[in-house]
Write an enzyme that holds these catalytic residues in place. Sequence first.
Site, PDB file in Angstrom:
ATOM      1  N   GLY A  57     -19.281 -28.677   3.003  1.00 49.56           N
ATOM      2  CA  GLY A  57     -17.236 -28.328   3.428  1.00 49.56           C
ATOM      3  C   GLY A  57     -17.950 -27.471   2.094  1.00 49.56           C
ATOM      4  O   GLY A  57     -18.205 -27.085   1.520  1.00 49.56           O
ATOM      5  N   CYS A  84     -24.715 -32.165   1.516  1.00 52.65           N
ATOM      6  CA  CYS A  84     -24.310 -31.214   0.296  1.00 52.65           C
ATOM      7  C   CYS A  84     -23.063 -31.403   0.525  1.00 52.65           C
ATOM      8  O   CYS A  84     -23.358 -32.745  -0.538  1.00 52.65           O
ATOM      9  CB  CYS A  84     -24.180 -30.030   1.751  1.00 52.65           C
ATOM     10  SG  CYS A  84     -23.487 -28.766   0.789  1.00 52.65           S
ATOM     11  N   TYR A  85     -21.524 -31.180   0.663  1.00 52.52           N
ATOM     12  CA  TYR A  85     -20.321 -31.757  -0.185  1.00 52.52           C
ATOM     13  C   TYR A  85     -20.184 -32.947   0.334  1.00 52.52           C
ATOM     14  O   TYR A  85     -19.449 -33.761  -0.546  1.00 52.52           O
ATOM     15  CB  TYR A  85     -19.114 -30.696   0.719  1.00 52.52           C
ATOM     16  CG  TYR A  85     -18.013 -31.363   0.443  1.00 52.52           C
ATOM     17  CD1 TYR A  85     -17.117 -30.490  -0.846  1.00 52.52           C
ATOM     18  CD2 TYR A  85     -16.695 -32.010   0.741  1.00 52.52           C
ATOM     19  CE1 TYR A  85     -15.857 -30.921  -1.291  1.00 52.52           C
ATOM     20  CE2 TYR A  85     -16.065 -32.847   0.694  1.00 52.52           C
ATOM     21  CZ  TYR A  85     -15.167 -31.855  -0.892  1.00 52.52           C
ATOM     22  OH  TYR A  85     -14.030 -32.647  -0.687  1.00 52.52           O
ATOM     23  N   HIS A 171     -29.630 -29.008   3.841  1.00 53.68           N
ATOM     24  CA  HIS A 171     -28.717 -29.670   5.397  1.00 53.68           C
ATOM     25  C   HIS A 171     -30.137 -29.286   6.075  1.00 53.68           C
ATOM     26  O   HIS A 171     -30.755 -29.017   7.086  1.00 53.68           O
ATOM     27  CB  HIS A 171     -27.993 -28.242   5.856  1.00 53.68           C
ATOM     28  CG  HIS A 171     -27.057 -28.094   5.283  1.00 53.68           C
ATOM     29  ND1 HIS A 171     -25.541 -28.307   5.450  1.00 53.68           N
ATOM     30  CD2 HIS A 171     -26.420 -27.181   4.100  1.00 53.68           C
ATOM     31  CE1 HIS A 171     -25.188 -27.927   4.630  1.00 53.68           C
ATOM     32  NE2 HIS A 171     -25.309 -27.518   3.562  1.00 53.68           N
ATOM     33  N   GLU A 173     -29.901 -30.647   9.211  1.00 54.26           N
ATOM     34  CA  GLU A 173     -28.684 -30.722  10.933  1.00 54.26           C
ATOM     35  C   GLU A 173     -29.760 -29.398  11.230  1.00 54.26           C
ATOM     36  O   GLU A 173     -29.582 -29.082  12.310  1.00 54.26           O
ATOM     37  CB  GLU A 173     -27.535 -31.162  10.461  1.00 54.26           C
ATOM     38  CG  GLU A 173     -27.104 -29.501  10.050  1.00 54.26           C
ATOM     39  CD  GLU A 173     -26.844 -29.627   8.663  1.00 54.26           C
ATOM     40  OE1 GLU A 173     -27.528 -31.198   7.997  1.00 54.26           O
ATOM     41  OE2 GLU A 173     -25.881 -29.462   8.369  1.00 54.26           O
ATOM     42  N   ASP A 229     -18.089 -24.914  32.496  1.00 51.16           N
ATOM     43  CA  ASP A 229     -17.545 -26.299  32.142  1.00 51.16           C
ATOM     44  C   ASP A 229     -16.433 -26.312  33.350  1.00 51.16           C
ATOM     45  O   ASP A 229     -16.818 -27.664  33.853  1.00 51.16           O
ATOM     46  CB  ASP A 229     -16.571 -26.037  31.200  1.00 51.16           C
ATOM     47  CG  ASP A 229     -17.716 -25.605  29.915  1.00 51.16           C
ATOM     48  OD1 ASP A 229     -18.542 -25.791  28.962  1.00 51.16           O
ATOM     49  OD2 ASP A 229     -16.552 -25.467  28.852  1.00 51.16           O
ATOM     50  N   LYS A 369     -21.352 -28.707  24.810  1.00 51.49           N
ATOM     51  CA  LYS A 369     -21.913 -27.534  25.986  1.00 51.49           C
ATOM     52  C   LYS A 369     -23.279 -28.050  26.617  1.00 51.49           C
ATOM     53  O   LYS A 369     -23.455 -27.872  27.657  1.00 51.49           O
ATOM     54  CB  LYS A 369     -21.936 -25.959  24.933  1.00 51.49           C
ATOM     55  CG  LYS A 369     -22.241 -24.698  26.243  1.00 51.49           C
ATOM     56  CD  LYS A 369     -20.470 -24.295  26.888  1.00 51.49           C
ATOM     57  CE  LYS A 369     -20.564 -23.827  27.425  1.00 51.49           C
ATOM     58  NZ  LYS A 369     -18.841 -23.039  27.824  1.00 51.49           N
TER      59      LYS A 369
END
Length: 585
Positions: A57, A84-85, A171, A173, A229, A369
């Site tokens: 964040g 991270c944060y 990170h 991810e 969707d 998605k």
Amino acid sequence: MTADSLQPQITVLDAGGQYCHLIARRVRELGVFSEVRASETPADELTGRKGIIISGGPSSVSAPDSPTVDPAIFALGAGVLGICYGQQLMAHLLHGTVRKGAKGEYGAAVLNIHDSSGVLAGLSPRENVWMSHFDQVEKLPAGFTTIASTSTCEVAAIADPARRFYGVQFHPEVVHTAKGMEVLSNFLFPICGCEKDWDPRGRIASLEREIQAAAAGRNIFFFVSGGVDSSVAYRLCLRALGKDRVHGAYVDTGLMREGETEFVREALGVEVVDARQEFLDALSGATDPESKRHIIGEQFVAVQERVLQSGHYLDGEWILGQGTIYPDTIESGGTAKADLIKTHHNRVAGIQKLIDENRIIEPLTSFYKDEVREVGAALGLPDELLHRHPFPGPGLAIRLLCAAEAAPIVKMGSGRLVPVRSVGVQGDERTYRAVLALDKVIWNDSLLEQATHLINRHATINRVVALCGTHHSMETMQVAPGRLDRVRLERLRRADAIVRRLSHESGFDGSVWQFPVVVIPCGAGDRPDSVVLRPVHSVDGMTAQSVLMEDGLRDRITAQLLAVPGIAAVFYDLTHKPPGTIEWE
Ligand code: XMP
């Protein structure tokens, strides 16, 4: 509706990072069902989780009102990974200290690993990672050791294996962290003991059962847009209840792309409601973006209300199906547009009544998605439908620019000021300004930087375009009154179809996120309009980068567009978002 009895094994606590959904998606890609929750979710709502991940964040832990987590999560017995944060917050709450870094560390970094165990198991002594931080952990909480560092961050990864608490300043991810998936996998499986329980395609049977249970004997009605969707949600319901109990309607506004209505009718077998003339009539006097949007919204409401009434879908035996997906359901996540779209639908009184009466079914609320696409593929929906670029609800109307009166094009610095105003976004504000057209350019990436520079310098513009080809010199062109009429709409539809075909054949469409084609009322003689090409890269539409194409493709597209009657010139939009929006409106 949520995925029936499936409980998340992992909760990602959202500390305000743009990456929190990405973390949850990565966990799911590893086969583990995960959810995103607000950072301050009380620990007693998280009992039973095998692991908790605290996301990154933008805040500083010491700043007032910075996001925090319920300290009781550290007593749940679950594994905890701070990213991270999240690492800084964990250190701070467990009585370590965090300090402002001497300098920020943004982008690629080399991680030196001192102890390749725990979350770093199986990694080499040096690994490429992605960093984005200023603050860093200074003093570790009791029980922790530092297991990796970078040249600017001494505490780049920490571990307390006894309590199964880990933190990484980088990170894992993002794809730029080469072994990021290994780090997450280490946390999920050996450390937290997760089991593989998540496969979107494997959920179809239970989704069908849920739909049957939620419908409870009633029928389901859908407004489908042709987007991914609503199409997938509709097909799922159709499969669960059969075609006699599910009805889909598609409103043909006349603002769709060439062949779109036929495609949707064939691919989905829905009823097509022809409202082309009433949209055109209503839009005939509008020139500015806000009134176009307003009129389209009103027309949608009127048509949908009429369909609901005339088909008796407000009767007790019907409920409304919607294609809401996971990021739309989370306050902190999703896109601002999702909210806009929702307000827009909510304005239909009939729909609001159905929502108020809880007569609504949303089978995709636990999916991202990409997962919706996987489900759609398993249901046999065509690739063309599943992998299309996003297309805005108001359709071509926001790509057909209008002008109420004539205005000259004047010289400005190295280009020409075209007085067609388009929407932009600078700071938190939307702007509505003219365009600078460069008529002699050398096509290379420095053009994009030049565009940014020019917009920063001139307060009168929010966009820069480059001329690709023209029938007339720009000196003889002008902006003339142009309305949203049938002729201009057809011109745009044709231009859009040409660009779509050529960019598909060349494979260029696969390399961009979206490729709007815009028509502006700028030309000369019997060619009153010009086309603007607007291909962009983006992740979620909130920010975007203009993308150049190779010269050959641009030349082919330009030549074919200049052969369309009424088209005077072709331009290429060089503007990133911000300061320009993706759509011109
Ligand atoms: P802007 O132009 O704001 O667009 O940069 C960002 C993304 O949102 C899409 N967009 C819309 N989508 N209804 C939609 O469903 C709308 O009213 C709408 N307006 C913009 C746009 O195409 C881009 O992907």
